[in-house]
Design an enzyme around this catalytic site. Structure first.
Site, PDB file in Angstrom:
ATOM      1  N   ARG A 245       0.867  -1.180   0.000  1.00  0.00           N
ATOM      2  CA  ARG A 245       0.000   0.000   0.000  1.00  0.00           C
ATOM      3  C   ARG A 245       0.898   1.223   0.000  1.00  0.00           C
ATOM      4  NH1 ARG A 245      -3.158  -3.051  -1.424  1.00  0.00           N
ATOM      5  NH2 ARG A 245      -5.244  -3.555  -0.632  1.00  0.00           N
ATOM      6  N   GLU A 273      -3.212   7.671  -4.843  1.00  0.00           N
ATOM      7  CA  GLU A 273      -3.171   6.814  -6.008  1.00  0.00           C
ATOM      8  C   GLU A 273      -4.299   7.183  -6.965  1.00  0.00           C
ATOM      9  OE1 GLU A 273      -3.891   2.119  -6.590  1.00  0.00           O
ATOM     10  OE2 GLU A 273      -2.341   2.621  -5.120  1.00  0.00           O
ATOM     11  N   HIS A 292      -1.223   0.118 -10.259  1.00  0.00           N
ATOM     12  CA  HIS A 292      -1.846  -0.898  -9.395  1.00  0.00           C
ATOM     13  C   HIS A 292      -2.284  -2.101 -10.235  1.00  0.00           C
ATOM     14  CE1 HIS A 292      -3.904  -1.181  -5.205  1.00  0.00           C
ATOM     15  NE2 HIS A 292      -3.575  -2.387  -5.649  1.00  0.00           N
TER      16      HIS A 292
END
Length: 336
Positions: A245, A273, A292
């Site tokens: 993360r 993000e 991601h």
């Protein structure tokens, strides 16, 4: 025998990617479910009615956060991802009511581990930076020049966190001639050894590893765990890989360190993000930035959907979950 009422809650576009026709048929046979209804936000009249009847909540990425009071009949939560408590505002209250949970993160761990392995091997061979330099210079490099930090023989790789993904990465690293270090305070030295790694304190791992790969959960204790001091301690030419993360790294400190050119980074997750449009992460040559994508993509999502369906069938038939989650523990450690 009455089938329990099940409800889908996630990004509506995700259901078609997760569940093929066979998986949807299995869900319909096991439960009373309208597979055409997907709860994407919790407060519309239709959503409230569906959630009030739900005995099984099948949730996934971008699921709305649902209050315990909306789930009066709930018996189980099955999450197509990392942590089922992510979609619950009051997971501890639900746990106290006897609600059980499972997640499919084991099905998603393989692709993340494969991405990580690929990036570790590319980083230790310095493939990405060398490719960029080769393209710019259009001349062959001197392969016989002293380059002790290049290549995958006897390099030191540090793994932070023996999570589901961390353990999968450790398994993939076994065939290679690497010195693998592990930091995970929940493991004994014997347990770390069984995973094929040598346990060390985090500060030592950061300082001696040629590649550091992050796999810890984001909790209050791990938020900005990789801080300015630990980043500064990394070896010249080392690479930081983050598929965990974004919040486990102090991103401002990381950018400051990357700006010097002293270390490299492979970032599949950031905080925020995606990064802000003006972030230097977009332009720094020593950063590989991916959106991601380490987790399941395309056909790989079917594996996750099948795992979710398996857990639904287990619950309905009275068998224990293959991958249970402790909702009360998740509530104590999660970071929103």
């Amino acid at each position: 025998m009455t089938r329990p009422r099940a409800v889908l809650a996630m990004n509506p576009r995700l259901t078609g990617a997760l569940f093929d026709a066979d998986a949807l048929d299995r869900l319909r046979r096991a439960t009373d479910i309208d597979t055409g209804l997907v709860v994407a936000e919790p407060d519309s009249r239709r959503s409230r009615e569906a959630l009030a009847e739900a005995e099984i909540l099948i949730a996934g990425w971008e699921a709305p956060v649902v209050r315990a009071g909306q789930l009066s009949r709930l018996r189980a939560v099955i999450y197509a991802g990392g942590v089922a408590a992510t979609c619950l505002e009051d997971p501890a209250d639900l746990a106290a009511r006897g609600v059980v949970a499972a997640n499919a993160r084991a099905a998603n761990s393989g692709p993340v581990a494969e991405y990580t392995l690929a990036m570790i091997l590319l980083a230790t061979k310095r493939v990405i930076l060398t490719e960029r330099a080769y393209r710019a210079s259009r001349t062959a490099p001197d392969h016989f020049a002293p380059q002790p930090d290049h290549g995958n023989y006897r390099q030191t790789v540090g793994i932070v966190g023996a999570s589901t993904v961390g353990r999968a990465v450790l398994g993939l690293l076994r065939p290679f001639d690497l010195d693998v270090l592990l930091y995970d305070p929940t493991l004994t030295p014997e347990q770390a050894g069984e995973l094929g790694a040598r346990p060390v304190p985090l500060d030592e791992l950061m300082a001696v590893s040629r590649v550091v790969s992050l796999h810890q959960p984001l909790t209050p204790q791990t938020h900005h765990q990789i801080d300015a001091g630990r980043l500064a301690s990394m070896r010249d030419g080392a690479t930081l890989i983050n598929t965990a993360r974004g919040g486990v790294v102090d991103q401002d400190a990381l950018i400051a360190e990357l700006r010097t050119g002293r270390i490299d980074a492979v970032l599949d997750v950031t905080d925020p993000e995606p990064p802000d449009p003006g972030s230097e992460l977009w332009t720094l040559d020593n950063v590989v930035l991916t959106p991601h994508l380490a987790g399941s993509l395309g056909g790989e999502l079917r594996r996750v959907g099948d795992a979710v369906t398996d857990e639904v069938e287990r619950f309905v038939s009275g068998r224990p979950f293959a991958h249970p989650e402790d909702l009360a523990a998740s509530a104590r450690t999660r970071v929103r």
